[in-house]
Write a protein that holds these residues in place. Structure first.
Motif: not given
Ligand code: PLP
Ligand code: COI
Length: 362
Positions: A305-307, A191-193, A264-267
């Motif tokens: 996926a978004c980021g 798991t990540r978190a 996430g800012i993209t989210r």
């Molecule tokens: N989740 C993780 C674990 C990330 O590393 C990132 C990338 O920055 C994101 C989500 C998306 O975040 P953002 O949209 O702010 O780049």
């Protein structure tokens, strides 16, 4: 404490010649081509933020007992500078990166860099390295980061920090290109978190912890790993470096709620753009079992996926130890394409900016 600093500029005495830079920018990939300069700012408990410089990008001398090398007190951000049609450069919602950097600092017991200084540091670097912003679909990926720099092996918050901004000319994050669907591996073991942990902070340690799961994904011929929640191993959280959205046959969308995931800012931008378009969108838990059932029944039409690095990337195939399934026809779907276009058109100045997301650097 003061939230203004004077940046002392030391331009590179021998910057990369234009022809060499052009060759590097022709096909930069992601994270391998770096610009000529960096910005550095120091912090000490005694002096606060001080010594802001724009200087040639160079190795940083460090004591082997620097705290970050032992206890990983480090945070970072990621955002992109875009070249506009009029020859200018813009950033997308950099204030949100400044704020998230402060939140990450708080979680890692680090000092908070004032937002204004964070933004000025980025503007300084984009200004001096403007020639490193690629044309076309490329961008200049800005990587601000900060780490514990006290020479001390006791476990405590460091008294000294170094904040640095570097920049990398980039194209698409995935080797398959910007529009190809990717495959994901759903990690069962790692798991990540966890609740109470650092999942919502952008700290290097989260990524270190994700690497074995990512290696497992690569071993199973997948582009990215998907993490489930740590408590029940049931709910989809996010990918190794991206958030995730699901698109249903009734036109609605779901994305996992904030909490242990990176906000996430993209989210957040996709949520706003979807709501602007009248698309019903939920921030709601969604289980892996449901994902598989909905993909098989056809209720789920698309997933992406978004980021910052990935922009919006369609997910085509989902693989797990007990089998795999395909989403839609395994390619990019219409809704993913529509939302991606809406986002990218704002980022690149091709569409109006009703939410005032664009920050003009020059
Ligand atoms: N989740 C993780 C674990 C990330 O590393 C990132 C990338 O920055 C994101 C989500 C998306 O975040 P953002 O949209 O702010 O780049
Ligand atoms: C980003 O999208 O900025 C990321 O941080 C993802 C990855 C490169 C770590």
């Amino acid at each position: 404490m003061s939230d203004t600093l004077k940046f002392v500029r030391h331009p590179h005495p021998t910057p990369t010649p234009a022809d060499k830079r052009a060759a590097l920018l022709a096909n930069p990939g992601f994270g391998r081509v770096f610009s000529d300069h960096m910005v550095t700012i120091r912090y000490s408990d005694a002096k606060g933020w001080h010594d802001a410089r724009v200087e040639p990008r160079a190795p940083i001398p460090m004591d082997p007992a620097a705290a970050v090398l032992h206890y990983a007190q480090e945070i970072f951000e990621g955002l992109k500078a875009y070249k506009t049609a009029d020859g200018g450069a813009t950033l997308f919602r950099p204030i949100e990166n400044a704020r998230r950097f402060q939140q990450s600092a708080e979680r890692l017991a680090m000092p908070k860099l004032p937002e204004k200084i964070f933004l000025e540091a980025i503007d300084e670097l984009v200004n001096i390295d403007r020639d490193w912003i690629p044309d076309g679909d490329g961008s200049l990926y800005i990587r601000p980061f900060m780490f514990a720099n006290e020479t001390f092996l006791g476990v405590k918050p460091s008294s000294d920090y170094l904040f640095i901004v570097i920049a990398s000319s980039v194209g698409a994050y995935f080797k398959s290109g910007a529009d190809a669907a990717v495959s994901v591996w759903v990690s069962q073991e790692y798991t990540r978190a966890a609740p109470g942990g650092t999942g919502a902070a952008k700290c290097g340690g989260n990524y270190a912890a994700s690497l074995l799961a990512q290696a497992e994904a690569t071993h199973h011929k997948c582009d990215q790993v998907v993490f489930l929640d740590a408590a029940e191993r049931k709910w989809i959280e996010e990918l190794g470096g991206m958030n995730v959205f699901f698109v249903f046959n009734d036109g609605s969308m779901t994305t996992p709620p904030l909490g242990t995931i990176l906000p996430g800012i993209t989210r957040s931008s996709v949520l706003t753009l979807a709501r602007d378009k009248g698309i019903p969108v939920r921030e709601e838990k969604y289980s892996f079992d449901q994902w598989r059932a909905d993909a098989k029944s056809g209720k789920l039409r698309e997933a992406f996926a978004c980021g910052t690095a990935a922009v919006l990337t369609p997910i085509g195939t989902v693989r797990a130890p007990d089998g795999e399934f395909v989403i839609g026809n395994g390619q990019s779907g219409a809704r993913t394409g529509e939302l991606k276009k809406a986002l990218v058109d704002i980022q690149r100045g091709r569409a109006s900016d009703p939410h005032k997301w664009i920050h003009k650097v020059f």
